[in-house]
Design a protein around this motif. Structure first.
Motif, PDB file in Angstrom:
ATOM      1  N   LYS A 281      13.531  12.786  -0.415  1.00 54.48           N
ATOM      2  CA  LYS A 281      12.745  11.751   0.165  1.00 54.48           C
ATOM      3  C   LYS A 281      11.425  11.853   0.324  1.00 54.48           C
ATOM      4  CE  LYS A 281      17.173  10.009   2.516  1.00 54.48           C
ATOM      5  NZ  LYS A 281      17.610   9.510   4.087  1.00 54.48           N
ATOM      6  N   VAL A 282      10.686  10.717   0.119  1.00 56.74           N
ATOM      7  CA  VAL A 282       9.227  10.797   0.340  1.00 56.74           C
ATOM      8  C   VAL A 282       8.973   9.694   1.465  1.00 56.74           C
ATOM      9  CG1 VAL A 282       6.872  10.286  -0.717  1.00 56.74           C
ATOM     10  CG2 VAL A 282       8.640  11.106  -2.003  1.00 56.74           C
ATOM     11  N   VAL A 283       8.483  10.372   2.447  1.00 60.68           N
ATOM     12  CA  VAL A 283       8.168   9.389   3.723  1.00 60.68           C
ATOM     13  C   VAL A 283       6.579   9.153   3.816  1.00 60.68           C
ATOM     14  CG1 VAL A 283       8.448   9.097   6.104  1.00 60.68           C
ATOM     15  CG2 VAL A 283      10.179  10.195   4.927  1.00 60.68           C
ATOM     16  N   VAL A 284       6.268   7.926   3.758  1.00 62.75           N
ATOM     17  CA  VAL A 284       4.746   7.631   4.036  1.00 62.75           C
ATOM     18  C   VAL A 284       4.521   6.992   5.474  1.00 62.75           C
ATOM     19  CG1 VAL A 284       2.710   6.353   3.160  1.00 62.75           C
ATOM     20  CG2 VAL A 284       4.282   7.454   1.730  1.00 62.75           C
ATOM     21  N   LEU A 285       3.729   7.504   6.286  1.00 63.44           N
ATOM     22  CA  LEU A 285       3.214   6.721   7.469  1.00 63.44           C
ATOM     23  C   LEU A 285       1.812   6.169   7.452  1.00 63.44           C
ATOM     24  CD1 LEU A 285       5.616   9.102   8.579  1.00 63.44           C
ATOM     25  CD2 LEU A 285       5.125   8.097  10.525  1.00 63.44           C
TER      26      LEU A 285
ATOM     27  N   SER B 142       0.906  -1.275   0.023  1.00 65.40           N
ATOM     28  CA  SER B 142       0.108  -0.081  -0.048  1.00 65.40           C
ATOM     29  C   SER B 142       0.933   1.149   0.082  1.00 65.40           C
ATOM     30  CB  SER B 142      -0.854  -0.113   1.354  1.00 65.40           C
ATOM     31  OG  SER B 142      -1.775  -1.241   1.210  1.00 65.40           O
ATOM     32  N   ILE B 143       2.082   1.235   0.815  1.00 65.80           N
ATOM     33  CA  ILE B 143       2.871   2.294   0.925  1.00 65.80           C
ATOM     34  C   ILE B 143       3.623   2.533  -0.432  1.00 65.80           C
ATOM     35  CG2 ILE B 143       5.091   3.159   1.686  1.00 65.80           C
ATOM     36  CD1 ILE B 143       4.422   2.128   4.411  1.00 65.80           C
ATOM     37  N   ASP B 144       3.947   1.426  -1.322  1.00 66.33           N
ATOM     38  CA  ASP B 144       4.655   1.553  -2.760  1.00 66.33           C
ATOM     39  C   ASP B 144       3.373   2.206  -3.515  1.00 66.33           C
ATOM     40  OD1 ASP B 144       6.833   0.711  -1.654  1.00 66.33           O
ATOM     41  OD2 ASP B 144       6.250  -1.541  -2.193  1.00 66.33           O
ATOM     42  N   THR B 145       2.276   1.743  -3.469  1.00 65.11           N
ATOM     43  CA  THR B 145       1.160   2.278  -4.295  1.00 65.11           C
ATOM     44  C   THR B 145       0.936   3.616  -4.148  1.00 65.11           C
ATOM     45  OG1 THR B 145       0.166   0.189  -4.350  1.00 65.11           O
ATOM     46  CG2 THR B 145      -1.254   2.189  -4.918  1.00 65.11           C
ATOM     47  N   ILE B 146       0.993   4.229  -2.894  1.00 64.77           N
ATOM     48  CA  ILE B 146       0.662   5.637  -2.655  1.00 64.77           C
ATOM     49  C   ILE B 146       1.958   6.420  -3.104  1.00 64.77           C
ATOM     50  CG2 ILE B 146       0.751   7.498  -0.560  1.00 64.77           C
ATOM     51  CD1 ILE B 146      -0.930   5.000   0.996  1.00 64.77           C
TER      52      ILE B 146
ATOM     53  N   TYR C 184       5.875   2.656   8.282  1.00 63.60           N
ATOM     54  CA  TYR C 184       6.317   3.958   7.320  1.00 63.60           C
ATOM     55  C   TYR C 184       7.416   3.217   6.345  1.00 63.60           C
ATOM     56  CZ  TYR C 184      11.141   3.295   9.822  1.00 63.60           C
ATOM     57  OH  TYR C 184      12.279   3.054  10.456  1.00 63.60           O
ATOM     58  N   GLY C 185       7.538   4.151   5.276  1.00 62.25           N
ATOM     59  CA  GLY C 185       8.180   3.504   3.968  1.00 62.25           C
ATOM     60  C   GLY C 185       9.004   4.692   3.571  1.00 62.25           C
ATOM     61  N   VAL C 186      10.502   4.777   3.315  1.00 69.59           N
ATOM     62  CA  VAL C 186      11.126   5.722   3.138  1.00 69.59           C
ATOM     63  C   VAL C 186      11.692   5.587   1.465  1.00 69.59           C
ATOM     64  CG1 VAL C 186      13.125   7.537   3.534  1.00 69.59           C
ATOM     65  CG2 VAL C 186      11.716   6.452   5.230  1.00 69.59           C
ATOM     66  N   ARG C 187      11.326   6.475   0.499  1.00 64.66           N
ATOM     67  CA  ARG C 187      11.737   6.216  -0.628  1.00 64.66           C
ATOM     68  C   ARG C 187      12.783   7.579  -1.161  1.00 64.66           C
ATOM     69  NH1 ARG C 187       8.099   4.600  -5.955  1.00 64.66           N
ATOM     70  NH2 ARG C 187       9.447   5.065  -7.665  1.00 64.66           N
ATOM     71  N   ALA C 188      13.662   7.234  -1.675  1.00 61.63           N
ATOM     72  CA  ALA C 188      14.674   8.087  -2.054  1.00 61.63           C
ATOM     73  C   ALA C 188      14.260   8.472  -3.753  1.00 61.63           C
ATOM     74  CB  ALA C 188      16.109   7.770  -1.999  1.00 61.63           C
ATOM     75  N   GLU C 189      14.331   9.911  -4.086  1.00 62.66           N
ATOM     76  CA  GLU C 189      14.282  10.174  -5.408  1.00 62.66           C
ATOM     77  C   GLU C 189      15.460  10.632  -5.954  1.00 62.66           C
ATOM     78  OE1 GLU C 189      10.009   9.782  -4.825  1.00 62.66           O
ATOM     79  OE2 GLU C 189      11.234  10.229  -6.780  1.00 62.66           O
ATOM     80  N   LYS C 190      15.526  10.654  -7.535  1.00 64.61           N
ATOM     81  CA  LYS C 190      16.741  10.913  -8.113  1.00 64.61           C
ATOM     82  C   LYS C 190      17.010  12.300  -7.822  1.00 64.61           C
ATOM     83  CE  LYS C 190      15.370   7.896 -11.940  1.00 64.61           C
ATOM     84  NZ  LYS C 190      15.149   7.865 -13.580  1.00 64.61           N
TER      85      LYS C 190
END
Length: 423
Positions: A133-137, A43-47, A123-129
Motif C-alpha cells: 500500500k502507498v499512504v500519502v498524508l 493532489s494525493i492521486d497525482t502524487i 490521507y489517501g491509501v492506495r493498494a498496489e497489485k
C-alpha cells in the motif's frame, strides 16, 4: 395583547430566519469543505501516480496549480503486505520526523478507509497489485484555516443580519398587528356591551315572572322561565368576565387572600353538593395570597367547582385543594368521571368547546366556564391545565398562580416588634 402579539410574531420570524440562515450556512460550509477535500484528493492521486514526487511534466497545469504543487507539504509511506512500514519519504515536510510520520500512518491505516483526516493531514491509501500500500498524508492546515476564517466571517455577517432584521421587524410589527388588535378589541367590546344590554331584558323577564307567579300562582312554565333566565344570566356574566379578563393584566392589582376566596366558595357549594349527593372535601392552605381581582378569582374558583359538580358521576366525590409551592399557588379541583379520553382534556379550555354536546346541555353547560378559568389565570400571570387518569376514572383541573406576601401578616409582625421595643 398587542405587546404579546408583537413578541410572538417577532419570535416566529426570528426563528424562521435563524433556521433558514442556519441551513444556508451549513450547506455553504459542507460544500466548501467538500471542495477542499476534493482538491486534496486530486493532489494525493497525482502524487501517487508520480511515485511520491511532484509531476515532472507541468505543461498541462495552470500557473496557480504549479505554484500550489511546490507549496504542498506531504509525506509518502510504503506499507508491506504484512503491515510493516517499509520506507517513508519526508523530503517535502520538514517539521515531522520519521517516528511521528509512522505514528500518523498507523493511525490512518487503523481507521480502515481510503480517505480521511489525521489531525490536519488529509490521507489517501492506495493498494498496489503486489499487495503493498502507498499512504500519502497531505497537510491541509492552511486551507482548513482559510475555510474556517471565511465561515467565521460569514457567520458574523449572518448574525448581524439577523439582528438588523429583528429590529426592523420589531418596529414594523406594531403596524402589522394593529388590524388584529382592533378586530379583537371590537369583538371584546361588543361582547361586553351586548352582555350589559342583555342584563336589562333578563332582569325584566325575571321580575315579570315573579309578578306572574304572585298573580296566577307557581306553575311549571313560570319555573322554566326563571330557570332559563338564570342560565342566560350566568352565561352573560361569564362572557363579560371572559372578555375583560382576556386582555386584562391583574398582576399589579391589590393583594387577595386566595385561601379565603377558596374557603368561601367551598362553603357556598356545601348545600348544593349535599342536595346532589356529592361528598365535598377540601384541603386549603392558610395564608396563600396573590395579586389580582378578587371578583375574577372568586368566579374562577366557583367555575371550577361548578364544572366538577356538573360532570362528576352520580355520587362521585369532589376534592378541592389549595397548596403553596415555593412562589406558586396551586389550586386543584378533582372529580370522578367515566369514559374520559385523556388525549381530549387539553381541548376543554377552548371557547364553547363541548366534548359531549347532549350531556353538556343536560348538565347546563355551554363550554364557556373553563375558557373563563384560563383567561382569569392568564390575567393573573398563571396557567390552567386539565389532567385525567389513564383509565378516565377522574379529572383534575389545576390552576397555578404566582403568590405574594400577605401585607396583614407583615403589619402584625411590625406591630409586635414595635410593642416589644416599647416594653
Amino acid at each position: 395583547m398587542e405587546r404579546r402579539l408583537r413578541i410572538q410574531l417577532t419570535l416566529s420570524v426570528l426563528a424562521s430566519l435563524v433556521v433558514l440562515l442556519g441551513v444556508m450556512f451549513l450547506g455553504t460550509y459542507m460544500t466548501r469543505r467538500a471542495q477542499v477535500d476534493a482538491d486534496a484528493d486530486k493532489s494525493i492521486d497525482t502524487i501517487v501516480e508520480e511515485g511520491g514526487e511532484l509531476p515532472k511534466d507541468l505543461s498541462r497545469y495552470s500557473n496557480s496549480k504549479i505554484e500550489g504543487f511546490y507549496e504542498m507539504r506531504y509525506l509518502v509511506t510504503r506499507v508491506a503486505s504484512d503491515g510493516t512500514l517499509e520506507e517513508t519519504n519526508l523530503d517535502h515536510v520538514a517539521t515531522i520526523d520519521e517516528g511521528e510520520a509512522q505514528a500518523m500512518v498507523r493511525r490512518a491505516l487503523s481507521r480502515g478507509g481510503d480517505r480521511g483526516y489525521v489531525e490536519e493531514f488529509r490521507y489517501g491509501v492506495r493498494a498496489e497489485k503486489d499487495g503493498t500500500k502507498v499512504v500519502v498524508l497531505l497537510d491541509r492546515a492552511r486551507q482548513l484555516e482559510a475555510l474556517n476564517a471565511s465561515i467565521a466571517s460569514e457567520l458574523k455577517i449572518y448574525g448581524a443580519g439577523v439582528v438588523v432584521v429583528t429590529v426592523i421587524f420589531l418596529l414594523l410589527s406594531k403596524r402589522i398587528v394593529q388590524p388584529i388588535v382592533r378586530a379583537h378589541e371590537s369583538q371584546r367590546q361588543f361582547v361586553i356591551d351586548a352582555g350589559h344590554d342583555l342584563r336589562t331584558p333578563l332582569s325584566i323577564i325575571s321580575a315579570d315572572a315573579d309578578v306572574l307567579a304572585m298573580d296566577v300562582g307557581e306553575s311549571e312554565w313560570i319555573d322554566d322561565i326563571k330557570s332559563q333566565v338564570d342560565v342566560m344570566s350566568g352565561l352573560t356574566e361569564s362572557l363579560i368576565v371572559l372578555s375583560r379578563a382576556s386582555t386584562a393584566n391583574e398582576r399589579d392589582a391589590d393583594v387577595v387572600n386566595l385561601s379565603d376566596v377558596v374557603a368561601r366558595e367551598v362553603r357556598g357549594f356545601k348545600s348544593r353538593t349535599l342536595t346532589e349527593g356529592h361528598p365535598l372535601a377540601s384541603d386549603v392552605c392558610d395564608g396563600v395570597c396573590v395579586r389580582g381581582n378578587e371578583q375574577y378569582l372568586q368566579r374562577m374558583v366557583g367555575a371550577l367547582i361548578d364544572n366538577a359538580l356538573k360532570y362528576s358521576v352520580d355520587g362521585g366525590p369532589i376534592e378541592v385543594r389549595l397548596e403553596r409551592h415555593l412562589h406558586q399557588a396551586e389550586l386543584s379541583v378533582r372529580n370522578a368521571t367515566e369514559g374520559v379520553d385523556p388525549k381530549e382534556v387539553g381541548r376543554w379550555f377552548g371557547r364553547f368547546y363541548q366534548s359531549d354536546r347532549a350531556r353538556t346541555h343536560e348538565a347546563g353547560g355551554y363550554g364557556i366556564g373553563l375558557s373563563m378559568v384560563e383567561a382569569v389565570a392568564r390575567a393573573h400571570g398563571g396557567k390552567a391545565r386539565a389532567e385525567a387518569e389513564a383509565d378516565g376514572s377522574s379529572v383534575t383541573m389545576v390552576v397555578t398562580l404566582p403568590t405574594t406576601r400577605d401585607p396583614t401578616q407583615r403589619t402584625r409582625r411590625h406591630e409586635t416588634e414595635g410593642g416589644s421595643d416599647e416594653r
